[in-house]
Scaffold this motif. Structure first.
Motif, PDB file in Angstrom:
ATOM      1  N   LEU A 149       0.747  -1.286   0.043  1.00 31.60           N
ATOM      2  CA  LEU A 149      -0.046   0.060   0.147  1.00 31.60           C
ATOM      3  C   LEU A 149       0.937   1.229  -0.028  1.00 31.60           C
ATOM      4  O   LEU A 149       0.353   2.362  -0.263  1.00 31.60           O
ATOM      5  N   ASN A 150       1.943   1.095   0.711  1.00 31.09           N
ATOM      6  CA  ASN A 150       2.751   2.508   0.518  1.00 31.09           C
ATOM      7  C   ASN A 150       4.157   2.356  -0.082  1.00 31.09           C
ATOM      8  O   ASN A 150       5.088   3.088  -0.021  1.00 31.09           O
ATOM      9  N   LYS A 151       4.206   1.597  -1.110  1.00 30.88           N
ATOM     10  CA  LYS A 151       5.332   1.263  -2.166  1.00 30.88           C
ATOM     11  C   LYS A 151       6.718   1.118  -1.449  1.00 30.88           C
ATOM     12  O   LYS A 151       7.681   1.763  -1.737  1.00 30.88           O
ATOM     13  N   ARG A 207      -3.876   4.061  -0.108  1.00 31.82           N
ATOM     14  CA  ARG A 207      -2.755   4.759  -0.880  1.00 31.82           C
ATOM     15  C   ARG A 207      -2.755   6.079  -1.113  1.00 31.82           C
ATOM     16  O   ARG A 207      -1.668   6.692  -1.062  1.00 31.82           O
TER      17      ARG A 207
END
Length: 216
Positions: A149-151, A207
């Motif tokens: 979700l947060n790369k 995201r």
């Protein structure tokens, strides 16, 4: 006499041709019967994973079907395993593990009083914290997603939960952040996704607002 012989020869050729046509015409029917007798019914393939339709799955997050079948056999005590929301997982720090959902055997439609834990080598390694944001009765797992979700390269977990109430079912959803050591959740942040009904919707919100769910 010549006319008679010519007529007989023509008639013979015509009869031979008809016999050949009839013999050939009969073969497809015989072959069709033979093929029909040799047909073996092929059972429909089991869905790869009964995760909510359209939910995104991070590549390499889930194990094989054989590994998942093994997860179904884990001894979870008095609460049986709810197979539709139980998975073999392969992401750090839970490689070769099982994401297991259980429920009160008194309820199976829906499977209320669900509990979620991660098992490794058939032993519980983690009870997911903050399940259903503190609601302890009448809740179940309605959908699960495994995605980054947060790369940060780590697979996080989204759980869409439902709970029963006199006024009707309502959602208690959770985002579990993967910090490389364990899974954590922020119940205050989860209140902002309480009205969402799908993994896809929860993931989109997380995201767009990573600061709410992930430590900076």
């Amino acid at each position: 006499m010549r006319k008679y012989l010519f007529f007989c020869a023509a008639a013979s050729l015509l009869l031979a041709a008809c016999g050949s046509v009839n013999e050939t015409a009969g073969k497809p029917a015989a072959n069709s019967r033979a093929k029909a007798e040799n047909v073996v019914a092929v059972p429909p393939k089991e869905p790869a994973m009964p995760i909510e339709a359209g939910a995104e799955i991070a590549p390499g997050s889930l194990g094989s079907k054989a590994a998942r079948d093994h997860c179904y056999e884990i001894d979870t005590g008095d609460f049986p395993i709810w197979k539709p929301q139980t998975f073999a997982i392969e992401f750090e720090p839970f490689q070769d593990s099982c994401f297991v959902t259980t429920h009160n055997p008194e309820y199976d439609d829906p499977p209320m009083e669900s509990q979620i834990a991660i098992y490794r080598k058939d032993k519980k390694a983690l009870d997911l914290p903050g399940m259903f944001n503190g609601v302890t009765h009448g809740c179940w797992v309605d959908g699960v997603g495994f995605l980054d979700l947060n790369k940060d390269g780590r697979t996080d977990v989204v759980v869409v939960g439902k709970c029963q109430a006199k006024m009707g079912d309502y959602n208690e959803n959770m985002v579990y952040a993967n910090d490389g050591k364990t899974l954590t959740t922020n119940e205050t942040a989860n209140t902002w996704i309480s009205e969402m009904r799908t993994v896809k919707a929860v993931a989109a919100h997380a995201r767009e607002n990573p600061e709410m769910f992930f430590k900076q």
